[in-house]
Design a protein around this motif. Structure first.
Motif, PDB file in Angstrom:
ATOM      1  N   ARG A 123       9.636   6.625   5.090  1.00  0.00           N
ATOM      2  CA  ARG A 123      10.330   7.908   5.288  1.00  0.00           C
ATOM      3  C   ARG A 123      10.473   8.392   6.883  1.00  0.00           C
ATOM      4  O   ARG A 123      11.626   8.836   7.240  1.00  0.00           O
ATOM      5  CB  ARG A 123       9.953   8.788   4.259  1.00  0.00           C
ATOM      6  CG  ARG A 123      10.101   9.005   2.823  1.00  0.00           C
ATOM      7  CD  ARG A 123       9.772  10.118   2.230  1.00  0.00           C
ATOM      8  NE  ARG A 123       8.230  10.250   2.362  1.00  0.00           N
ATOM      9  CZ  ARG A 123       7.289   9.653   1.423  1.00  0.00           C
ATOM     10  NH1 ARG A 123       8.054   8.959   0.540  1.00  0.00           N
ATOM     11  NH2 ARG A 123       6.257  10.027   1.471  1.00  0.00           N
ATOM     12  N   ALA A 124       9.532   8.125   7.399  1.00  0.00           N
ATOM     13  CA  ALA A 124       9.678   8.624   8.759  1.00  0.00           C
ATOM     14  C   ALA A 124      10.576   7.734   9.634  1.00  0.00           C
ATOM     15  O   ALA A 124      11.366   8.267  10.435  1.00  0.00           O
ATOM     16  CB  ALA A 124       8.056   8.525   9.331  1.00  0.00           C
ATOM     17  N   ARG A 125      10.492   6.337   9.345  1.00  0.00           N
ATOM     18  CA  ARG A 125      11.685   5.686  10.088  1.00  0.00           C
ATOM     19  C   ARG A 125      13.056   5.747   9.649  1.00  0.00           C
ATOM     20  O   ARG A 125      13.890   5.735  10.700  1.00  0.00           O
ATOM     21  CB  ARG A 125      11.210   4.140   9.849  1.00  0.00           C
ATOM     22  CG  ARG A 125       9.961   3.582  10.510  1.00  0.00           C
ATOM     23  CD  ARG A 125       9.727   2.269  10.100  1.00  0.00           C
ATOM     24  NE  ARG A 125      10.733   1.441   9.994  1.00  0.00           N
ATOM     25  CZ  ARG A 125      10.806   0.309   9.434  1.00  0.00           C
ATOM     26  NH1 ARG A 125       9.560  -0.221   8.685  1.00  0.00           N
ATOM     27  NH2 ARG A 125      11.685  -0.660   9.296  1.00  0.00           N
ATOM     28  N   LEU A 126      13.207   6.159   8.393  1.00  0.00           N
ATOM     29  CA  LEU A 126      14.472   6.595   8.086  1.00  0.00           C
ATOM     30  C   LEU A 126      15.011   7.898   8.532  1.00  0.00           C
ATOM     31  O   LEU A 126      16.212   8.098   8.713  1.00  0.00           O
ATOM     32  CB  LEU A 126      14.692   6.655   6.517  1.00  0.00           C
ATOM     33  CG  LEU A 126      14.550   5.374   5.858  1.00  0.00           C
ATOM     34  CD1 LEU A 126      14.512   5.747   4.364  1.00  0.00           C
ATOM     35  CD2 LEU A 126      16.080   4.525   5.944  1.00  0.00           C
ATOM     36  N   ALA A 127      14.188   8.910   8.880  1.00  0.00           N
ATOM     37  CA  ALA A 127      14.300  10.202   9.560  1.00  0.00           C
ATOM     38  C   ALA A 127      14.743  10.049  11.014  1.00  0.00           C
ATOM     39  O   ALA A 127      15.308  10.824  11.531  1.00  0.00           O
ATOM     40  CB  ALA A 127      13.348  11.086   9.221  1.00  0.00           C
ATOM     41  N   GLU A 128      14.250   8.875  11.454  1.00  0.00           N
ATOM     42  CA  GLU A 128      14.511   8.780  13.134  1.00  0.00           C
ATOM     43  C   GLU A 128      16.194   8.416  13.211  1.00  0.00           C
ATOM     44  O   GLU A 128      16.361   7.385  12.629  1.00  0.00           O
ATOM     45  CB  GLU A 128      13.603   7.705  13.762  1.00  0.00           C
ATOM     46  CG  GLU A 128      12.171   8.094  13.641  1.00  0.00           C
ATOM     47  CD  GLU A 128      11.278   7.095  14.100  1.00  0.00           C
ATOM     48  OE1 GLU A 128      11.680   6.157  14.597  1.00  0.00           O
ATOM     49  OE2 GLU A 128      10.032   7.278  14.090  1.00  0.00           O
ATOM     50  N   ASP A 167       0.963  -1.006  -0.023  1.00  0.00           N
ATOM     51  CA  ASP A 167      -0.033   0.222   0.003  1.00  0.00           C
ATOM     52  C   ASP A 167       0.929   1.341   0.199  1.00  0.00           C
ATOM     53  O   ASP A 167       1.877   1.404   0.518  1.00  0.00           O
ATOM     54  CB  ASP A 167      -0.875   0.147   1.202  1.00  0.00           C
ATOM     55  CG  ASP A 167      -1.954   1.122   1.122  1.00  0.00           C
ATOM     56  OD1 ASP A 167      -2.840   1.015   0.348  1.00  0.00           O
ATOM     57  OD2 ASP A 167      -1.880   2.198   2.038  1.00  0.00           O
ATOM     58  N   TYR A 168       0.403   2.252  -0.668  1.00  0.00           N
ATOM     59  CA  TYR A 168       1.263   3.441  -1.037  1.00  0.00           C
ATOM     60  C   TYR A 168       1.479   4.399   0.465  1.00  0.00           C
ATOM     61  O   TYR A 168       2.605   4.913   0.676  1.00  0.00           O
ATOM     62  CB  TYR A 168       0.428   4.599  -1.846  1.00  0.00           C
ATOM     63  CG  TYR A 168      -0.636   4.923  -1.261  1.00  0.00           C
ATOM     64  CD1 TYR A 168      -0.542   6.272  -0.683  1.00  0.00           C
ATOM     65  CD2 TYR A 168      -1.794   4.573  -1.263  1.00  0.00           C
ATOM     66  CE1 TYR A 168      -1.697   6.910  -0.195  1.00  0.00           C
ATOM     67  CE2 TYR A 168      -2.925   5.132  -0.786  1.00  0.00           C
ATOM     68  CZ  TYR A 168      -2.800   6.626  -0.333  1.00  0.00           C
ATOM     69  OH  TYR A 168      -4.019   6.947   0.468  1.00  0.00           O
ATOM     70  N   SER A 169       0.657   4.070   1.599  1.00  0.00           N
ATOM     71  CA  SER A 169       0.808   4.618   2.728  1.00  0.00           C
ATOM     72  C   SER A 169       2.191   3.928   3.497  1.00  0.00           C
ATOM     73  O   SER A 169       2.646   4.682   4.401  1.00  0.00           O
ATOM     74  CB  SER A 169      -0.238   4.351   3.805  1.00  0.00           C
ATOM     75  OG  SER A 169      -0.730   2.978   3.781  1.00  0.00           O
ATOM     76  N   MET A 170       2.692   2.900   3.088  1.00  0.00           N
ATOM     77  CA  MET A 170       3.819   2.470   3.457  1.00  0.00           C
ATOM     78  C   MET A 170       4.897   3.120   3.275  1.00  0.00           C
ATOM     79  O   MET A 170       6.042   3.265   4.012  1.00  0.00           O
ATOM     80  CB  MET A 170       4.010   0.990   3.177  1.00  0.00           C
ATOM     81  CG  MET A 170       3.163   0.047   3.956  1.00  0.00           C
ATOM     82  SD  MET A 170       3.480  -1.791   3.759  1.00  0.00           S
ATOM     83  CE  MET A 170       4.964  -1.806   4.603  1.00  0.00           C
TER      84      MET A 170
END
Length: 97
Positions: free
Chosen positions: A38-43, A30-33
């Motif tokens: 991106r959020a996980r990579l930014a952390e 699903d596109y929401s993943m």
């Protein structure tokens, strides 16, 4: 490309599936993943760590030199993309010209 368009391309384009190491029959995601990724990579500098690991492995494989300036000739990359695009057209019954 929007997240939705990228997810659709991943399901329908053989070059995306090849780049992601997916089987042709893979149903995709699903596109929401993508926004979650991106959020996980930014952390915690995950993106920076990933880049450092990739660069280290490229140097170990002899594809990059450590330090100094790099020059890239993308001719072989463009040829591979063109070949994949032709293969995608052939699979869809399209015209290769």
């Amino acid at each position: 490309m929007s997240d939705r368009a990228a997810a659709d391309a991943m399901r329908s384009r053989i070059d995306f599936q090849y780049a992601l190491g997916l089987e042709l029959e893979d149903p995709g995601f699903d596109y929401s993943m993508l926004s979650e990724l991106r959020a996980r990579l930014a952390e915690g500098d995950a993106a920076g760590r990933l880049l450092r690991v990739m660069l280290k492995r490229l140097v170990e494989a002899g594809l990059l030199k450590s330090g100094g300036r790099q020059r890239t000739d993308a001719t072989h990359v463009m040829a591979a993309v063109r070949a994949l695009s032709q293969l995608e057209l052939a699979g869809a019954g399209g015209n290769l010209q």
